[in-house]
Design an enzyme around this catalytic site. Structure first.
Site, PDB file in Angstrom:
ATOM      1  N   ALA A  69       0.812  -1.220   0.000  1.00 57.74           N
ATOM      2  CA  ALA A  69       0.000   0.000   0.000  1.00 57.74           C
ATOM      3  C   ALA A  69       0.848   1.273   0.000  1.00 57.74           C
ATOM      4  CB  ALA A  69      -0.935  -0.007   1.199  1.00 57.74           C
ATOM      5  N   THR A  70       2.062   1.214   0.548  1.00 56.37           N
ATOM      6  CA  THR A  70       2.913   2.406   0.516  1.00 56.37           C
ATOM      7  C   THR A  70       3.179   2.797  -0.930  1.00 56.37           C
ATOM      8  OG1 THR A  70       3.949   1.855   2.619  1.00 56.37           O
ATOM      9  CG2 THR A  70       5.210   3.298   1.164  1.00 56.37           C
ATOM     10  N   GLN A 179      -6.884  -0.705   5.508  1.00 58.04           N
ATOM     11  CA  GLN A 179      -7.393  -1.211   6.793  1.00 58.04           C
ATOM     12  C   GLN A 179      -8.856  -1.645   6.696  1.00 58.04           C
ATOM     13  OE1 GLN A 179      -5.758  -1.996   9.437  1.00 58.04           O
ATOM     14  NE2 GLN A 179      -3.816  -0.930   9.207  1.00 58.04           N
ATOM     15  N   SER A 197      -3.164  -3.723   0.524  1.00 57.64           N
ATOM     16  CA  SER A 197      -1.961  -4.508   0.784  1.00 57.64           C
ATOM     17  C   SER A 197      -2.338  -5.894   1.319  1.00 57.64           C
ATOM     18  CB  SER A 197      -1.131  -3.771   1.835  1.00 57.64           C
ATOM     19  OG  SER A 197       0.108  -4.376   1.987  1.00 57.64           O
ATOM     20  N   HIS A 199      -0.737  -8.066   3.127  1.00 63.20           N
ATOM     21  CA  HIS A 199      -0.341  -8.531   4.469  1.00 63.20           C
ATOM     22  C   HIS A 199      -1.287  -8.075   5.572  1.00 63.20           C
ATOM     23  CE1 HIS A 199       1.637  -4.966   6.385  1.00 63.20           C
ATOM     24  NE2 HIS A 199       1.851  -4.586   5.145  1.00 63.20           N
ATOM     25  N   THR A 235       9.188  -7.543 -13.712  1.00 58.22           N
ATOM     26  CA  THR A 235       8.663  -8.883 -13.998  1.00 58.22           C
ATOM     27  C   THR A 235       7.498  -9.178 -13.056  1.00 58.22           C
ATOM     28  OG1 THR A 235      10.842  -9.608 -14.671  1.00 58.22           O
ATOM     29  CG2 THR A 235       9.286 -11.338 -14.068  1.00 58.22           C
ATOM     30  N   CYS A 319       4.272   2.201  11.656  1.00 58.81           N
ATOM     31  CA  CYS A 319       5.029   3.072  10.744  1.00 58.81           C
ATOM     32  C   CYS A 319       5.323   4.439  11.341  1.00 58.81           C
ATOM     33  CB  CYS A 319       4.259   3.282   9.448  1.00 58.81           C
ATOM     34  SG  CYS A 319       3.740   1.773   8.702  1.00 58.81           S
TER      35      CYS A 319
HETATM   36  N1  PMP Z   1      -2.043   2.512   4.544  1.00 61.86           N
HETATM   37  C1  PMP Z   1      -2.547   2.104   5.717  1.00 61.86           C
HETATM   38  C2  PMP Z   1      -3.868   2.637   6.176  1.00 61.86           C
HETATM   39  C3  PMP Z   1      -1.828   1.188   6.495  1.00 61.86           C
HETATM   40  O1  PMP Z   1      -2.315   0.793   7.670  1.00 61.86           O
HETATM   41  C4  PMP Z   1      -0.573   0.716   6.031  1.00 61.86           C
HETATM   42  C5  PMP Z   1       0.231  -0.287   6.838  1.00 61.86           C
HETATM   43  N2  PMP Z   1       0.567   0.147   8.109  1.00 61.86           N
HETATM   44  C6  PMP Z   1      -0.100   1.177   4.803  1.00 61.86           C
HETATM   45  C7  PMP Z   1      -0.865   2.073   4.091  1.00 61.86           C
HETATM   46  C8  PMP Z   1       1.214   0.707   4.247  1.00 61.86           C
HETATM   47  O2  PMP Z   1       1.074  -0.577   3.758  1.00 61.86           O
HETATM   48  P1  PMP Z   1       2.323  -1.461   3.277  1.00 61.86           P
HETATM   49  O3  PMP Z   1       2.917  -2.025   4.512  1.00 61.86           O
HETATM   50  O4  PMP Z   1       1.724  -2.490   2.395  1.00 61.86           O
HETATM   51  O5  PMP Z   1       3.237  -0.585   2.532  1.00 61.86           O
END
Ligand code: PMP
Length: 374
Positions: A69-70, A179, A197, A199, A235, A319
């Protein structure tokens, strides 16, 4: 071990892991190769993409795979600004966003963009009147608002916001649904762009996606030519893509809001009886995320004391844990002390009632002990 940090990341589902291993082993070809190994790999990739598109109720061409997601948030924001440099200079967001939204926006502010933070209601939802006031037909190029905020779990009225933004044809609407996906029903009908994302829903770390509706254009972050789409080179990560499809299907099948609500309610009822403990999450928070403030104990001290009993929680988000004060908690509670003493307990359909009971009794005795010692 009692894991109560599911919003930071989830353990990988065993079936998803097996899919990853099997795909890596059985499909060695690059999906972009012209020989039969490539063709087989591409067929599988297209099947997984179709499956994901069906689960998300989008078209297969509208899905861009990213590392998570980042990257998806960065691609959405920088991709729009890069593609439409002459459209407008105003971007609207909220103080509840993840750092991978706020930091690209901070950077854009230094490059002449105006970042406007929409006011929030008491329950943390977007004040629609203020959003209307901020939206400028000529100048607003982007609105970025997460469907569910990561620290407090506040659910935004994404459809209502999207309906409003539709009246501004030069403005795009991006929502970080990281989320939300796999926890609550998600509709992408009214958004132009959405990040997620794997995970966060028992998938493997290192894959996610950006949904980009077909009328939207983006400038890629990386130059390197066509891969699964023209918006993200490299890839194709076939085994990650196939396991992402599996993870999402399983997460949607096992979603159980009623059960998680019961767990959340049990925690709230007990912790509210402890003096000087406050609930920061609001009536609009998802039950999976419970943010509370414990006065008189440093959040890190509490986190490590719980860790001593093999109980795992978060201080702010993983984060942003280097910062002392939570902007999100401060904005919603209007209280500095709450903002410096918040912890996040995040739950899952896999959390058991017994785990919650054990957590609560340890939590109660630790808070008492730490306050006495402090
Ligand atoms: N957006 C939100 C709302 C998140 O909670 C997170 C993960 N903490 C991220 C983005 C970032 O996701 P990723 O770890 O996949 O980069």
């Amino acid at each position: 071990m009692i894991y109560l940090d599911y919003s930071a990341t989830t353990p990988t589902n065993e079936e998803v892991l097996n899919t990853f291993v099997k795909t890596s082993r059985d499909f060695i070809g690059n999906p972009n190769s012209l020989h039969s190994l490539g063709v087989q790999a591409k067929k599988l990739m297209n099947k997984a993409t179709e499956q994901l598109a069906n689960l998300l109720h989008i078209k297969a061409e509208e899905l861009i795979y990213t590392s998570g997601a980042t990257e998806a948030n960065n691609l959405a924001i920088k991709g729009i600004i890069g593609k439409y440099p002459n459209r407008g200079k105003q971007i609207i967001t909220t103080p509840l966003e993840h750092s991978s939204v706020l930091e690209p926006l901070n950077k854009l502010e230094k490059n002449g963009y105006h970042i406007r933070y929409v006011k929030l209601n008491e329950d943390g939802t977007v004040n629609m009147e203020h959003l209307k006031q901020l939206l400028d037909e000529e100048d607003t190029i982007l609105v970025s608002i997460a469907m569910v905020s990561s620290e407090l779990g506040i659910v935004q009225p994404i459809n209502k916001i999207g309906e409003l933004i539709k009246k501004y044809p030069k403005c795009f609407f991006h929502s970080d649904i990281t989320q939300a996906l796999g926890k609550i029903p998600v509709s992408l009908e009214c958004v132009d762009l959405a990040s997620f994302s794997a995970h966060k829903f028992y998938g493997i770390k290192g894959i996610g996606g950006l949904v980009k509706k077909d009328k939207v254009e983006l400038e890629p972050l990386f130059d390197g030519g066509h891969s699964t789409t023209i918006y993200r080179s490299g890839t194709p990560a076939l085994a990650l893509i196939v396991s992402l499809a599996k993870a999402l299907r399983l997460a949607l099948e096992t979603m159980n809001l009623t059960y998680v609500k019961q767990l959340n309610q049990e925690i709230q009822t007990t912790v509210q009886k402890i003096p000087q403990v406050f609930i920061n999450s609001t009536s609009k928070s998802i039950p999976h995320i419970l943010n509370i403030s414990v006065y008189g104990v440093k959040p890190e001290t509490l986190l490590h004391a719980l860790e001593g009993h093999q109980i795992y929680i978060s201080t702010m988000t993983a984060c942003s844990s280097d910062k002392a004060e939570s902007l999100a908690v401060k904005t919603v509670t209007h209280n500095k002390e709450n903002a410096t003493s918040s912890i996040r307990i995040s739950l899952s359909v896999y959390t058991t009632k017994k785990e919650v009971e054990e957590f609560l009794s340890t939590f109660q005795s630790l808070v008492e002990k730490l306050r006495l010692n402090g």
